[in-house]
Design a protein around this motif. Structure first.
Motif, PDB file in Angstrom:
ATOM      1  N   GLY A 101     -17.238   6.936 -54.440  1.00  0.00           N
ATOM      2  CA  GLY A 101     -16.112   6.993 -53.502  1.00  0.00           C
ATOM      3  C   GLY A 101     -16.221   5.906 -52.459  1.00  0.00           C
ATOM      4  O   GLY A 101     -15.246   5.236 -52.136  1.00  0.00           O
ATOM      5  N   VAL A 126     -15.828   2.162 -54.517  1.00  0.00           N
ATOM      6  CA  VAL A 126     -14.497   1.934 -55.090  1.00  0.00           C
ATOM      7  C   VAL A 126     -13.404   2.131 -54.039  1.00  0.00           C
ATOM      8  O   VAL A 126     -12.459   1.351 -53.952  1.00  0.00           O
ATOM      9  CB  VAL A 126     -14.254   2.844 -56.316  1.00  0.00           C
ATOM     10  N   GLY A 127     -13.581   3.166 -53.217  1.00  0.00           N
ATOM     11  CA  GLY A 127     -12.599   3.446 -52.175  1.00  0.00           C
ATOM     12  C   GLY A 127     -12.453   2.290 -51.205  1.00  0.00           C
ATOM     13  O   GLY A 127     -11.362   1.922 -50.810  1.00  0.00           O
ATOM     14  N   ASN A 167     -10.695  -0.666 -52.977  1.00  0.00           N
ATOM     15  CA  ASN A 167      -9.271  -0.350 -53.113  1.00  0.00           C
ATOM     16  C   ASN A 167      -8.532  -0.492 -51.793  1.00  0.00           C
ATOM     17  O   ASN A 167      -7.427  -1.014 -51.751  1.00  0.00           O
ATOM     18  CB  ASN A 167      -9.095   1.096 -53.607  1.00  0.00           C
ATOM     19  N   ILE A 224      -7.442  10.838 -50.058  1.00  0.00           N
ATOM     20  CA  ILE A 224      -8.609  10.229 -49.415  1.00  0.00           C
ATOM     21  C   ILE A 224      -9.787  10.222 -50.385  1.00  0.00           C
ATOM     22  O   ILE A 224      -9.859  11.056 -51.284  1.00  0.00           O
ATOM     23  CB  ILE A 224      -8.922  11.014 -48.117  1.00  0.00           C
ATOM     24  N   ASP A 225     -10.726   9.276 -50.227  1.00  0.00           N
ATOM     25  CA  ASP A 225     -11.875   9.276 -51.147  1.00  0.00           C
ATOM     26  C   ASP A 225     -12.980  10.219 -50.674  1.00  0.00           C
ATOM     27  O   ASP A 225     -12.986  10.701 -49.553  1.00  0.00           O
ATOM     28  CB  ASP A 225     -12.387   7.847 -51.409  1.00  0.00           C
ATOM     29  N   ARG A 227      -1.973   3.410 -44.162  1.00  0.00           N
ATOM     30  CA  ARG A 227      -1.678   2.828 -45.482  1.00  0.00           C
ATOM     31  C   ARG A 227      -0.453   3.467 -46.098  1.00  0.00           C
ATOM     32  O   ARG A 227       0.435   2.797 -46.610  1.00  0.00           O
ATOM     33  CB  ARG A 227      -2.851   3.088 -46.436  1.00  0.00           C
ATOM     34  N   ASN A 269      -9.135  11.826 -56.603  1.00  0.00           N
ATOM     35  CA  ASN A 269      -9.608  12.285 -55.303  1.00  0.00           C
ATOM     36  C   ASN A 269     -10.979  11.749 -54.953  1.00  0.00           C
ATOM     37  O   ASN A 269     -11.358  11.703 -53.795  1.00  0.00           O
ATOM     38  CB  ASN A 269      -9.654  13.811 -55.272  1.00  0.00           C
ATOM     39  N   ILE A 270     -11.759  11.353 -55.971  1.00  0.00           N
ATOM     40  CA  ILE A 270     -13.103  10.828 -55.714  1.00  0.00           C
ATOM     41  C   ILE A 270     -13.020   9.450 -55.059  1.00  0.00           C
ATOM     42  O   ILE A 270     -13.718   9.172 -54.100  1.00  0.00           O
ATOM     43  CB  ILE A 270     -13.922  10.744 -57.030  1.00  0.00           C
ATOM     44  N   VAL A 271     -12.138   8.611 -55.595  1.00  0.00           N
ATOM     45  CA  VAL A 271     -12.071   7.246 -55.081  1.00  0.00           C
ATOM     46  C   VAL A 271     -10.929   7.019 -54.089  1.00  0.00           C
ATOM     47  O   VAL A 271     -10.844   5.970 -53.462  1.00  0.00           O
ATOM     48  CB  VAL A 271     -11.965   6.209 -56.226  1.00  0.00           C
ATOM     49  N   GLY A 272     -10.020   7.987 -53.963  1.00  0.00           N
ATOM     50  CA  GLY A 272      -8.896   7.827 -53.047  1.00  0.00           C
ATOM     51  C   GLY A 272      -7.821   6.936 -53.616  1.00  0.00           C
ATOM     52  O   GLY A 272      -7.950   6.431 -54.729  1.00  0.00           O
TER      53      GLY A 272
END
Lengths: 144, 118
Positions: free
Chosen positions: A15, A18-19, A22, A66-67, A93, B53-56
């Motif tokens: 999370g 990658v989050g 992103n 959300i992550d 965002r 949901n893990i990465v948003g």
């Protein structure tokens, strides 16, 4: 035994990495698109400027979540209180994205002015465990 | 609910969230019209969204689902306005609420009027 630790930790890491990528990519994209639509005037007033004689309803929406990493940071923050920055960037965002989609639709009608813009934020499809997603819906009237 | 207008009339309906339509004059007020729909997500979409949901990030399936249901409630409002003999719906407002776990309601309302080109 050890697996019960590995899975949550790897989810948080995933999370986080990658989050983060992103989000950075999304912000860069938003900035670029906003720059290309600078000529469109946005207004939340109901008054119709002189010379406008055509109107069209326009809207844009986005559902965002959300992550994993930020969710944990936010829950820690909720223990101490104060500003929750991780949720704030999520809302920013979503709102900018929804507004851009609305402008995009107005652009299809060659409109340079959007009047009476309303932005609505709501929590949608919440699960039993409280993990929901956020919807932002922006709408207005494109005049030309 | 009255739901039997013809499609052609429905396409001519003007929707606006302003209190007037530029270049036209309101000649008759017909009262408030509304439309709503409650939609639930399905399990397939839920699993994919759970992974997301893990990465948003954006949940495209949900965006689509809500756009679809908003269109449906707007259509219901337009159907009601058409049945009343209106040709425009003004001051349209939307509202969304989470009614129970996994389901959302979309409600749209406005004022049905008859407008005439000045």
């Amino acid at each position: 035994m050890i697996f019960s630790f590995i899975i949550p930790i790897s989810l948080v890491l995933l999370g986080f990495i990658v989050g983060r990528i992103n989000e950075a990519r999304h912000f860069a994209d938003l900035q670029q698109r906003e720059a290309s639509f600078q000529h469109v005037v946005l207004s939340d007033l109901k008054t119709i400027p002189e010379g406008m004689n055509r109107s069209q309803f326009v809207s844009g929406s986005v559902v965002i979540s959300i992550d994993y990493y930020k969710r944990i940071i936010a829950s820690i923050r909720m223990f101490f209180g104060g500003e929750v920055a991780s949720y704030q960037s999520l809302l920013t965002r979503a709102r900018r994205e929804a507004i851009l989609r609305m402008i995009d639709e107005a652009d299809d009608y060659d409109s340079k002015y959007i009047a009476n813009i309303r932005i609505e934020t709501s929590k949608v499809f919440e699960n039993d465990d409280g993990i929901g997603s956020l919807e932002v819906y922006a709408y207005g009237t494109a005049l030309s | 609910m009255v739901l039997c207008p013809n499609k052609k009339e429905m396409n001519n309906m003007q929707i606006s969230n302003l209190e007037s339509i530029p270049g036209t004059k309101i000649i008759k007020h017909l009262g408030m019209v509304q439309g709503n729909t409650v939609r639930a997500k399905h399990v397939g979409r839920d699993i994919l969204a759970g992974l997301k949901n893990i990465v948003g990030g954006e949940l495209h399936a949900y965006t689509e689902l809500l756009t679809e249901s908003r269109q449906q409630s707007t259509d219901r409002m337009i159907a009601q306005a058409t049945a009343m003999g209106a040709n425009a719906v003004l001051n349209v407002r939307f509202s969304t609420s989470s009614v129970s776990a996994g389901a959302s309601e979309i409600y749209v309302y406005g004022t049905a009027v008859v407008v005439q080109v000045e």
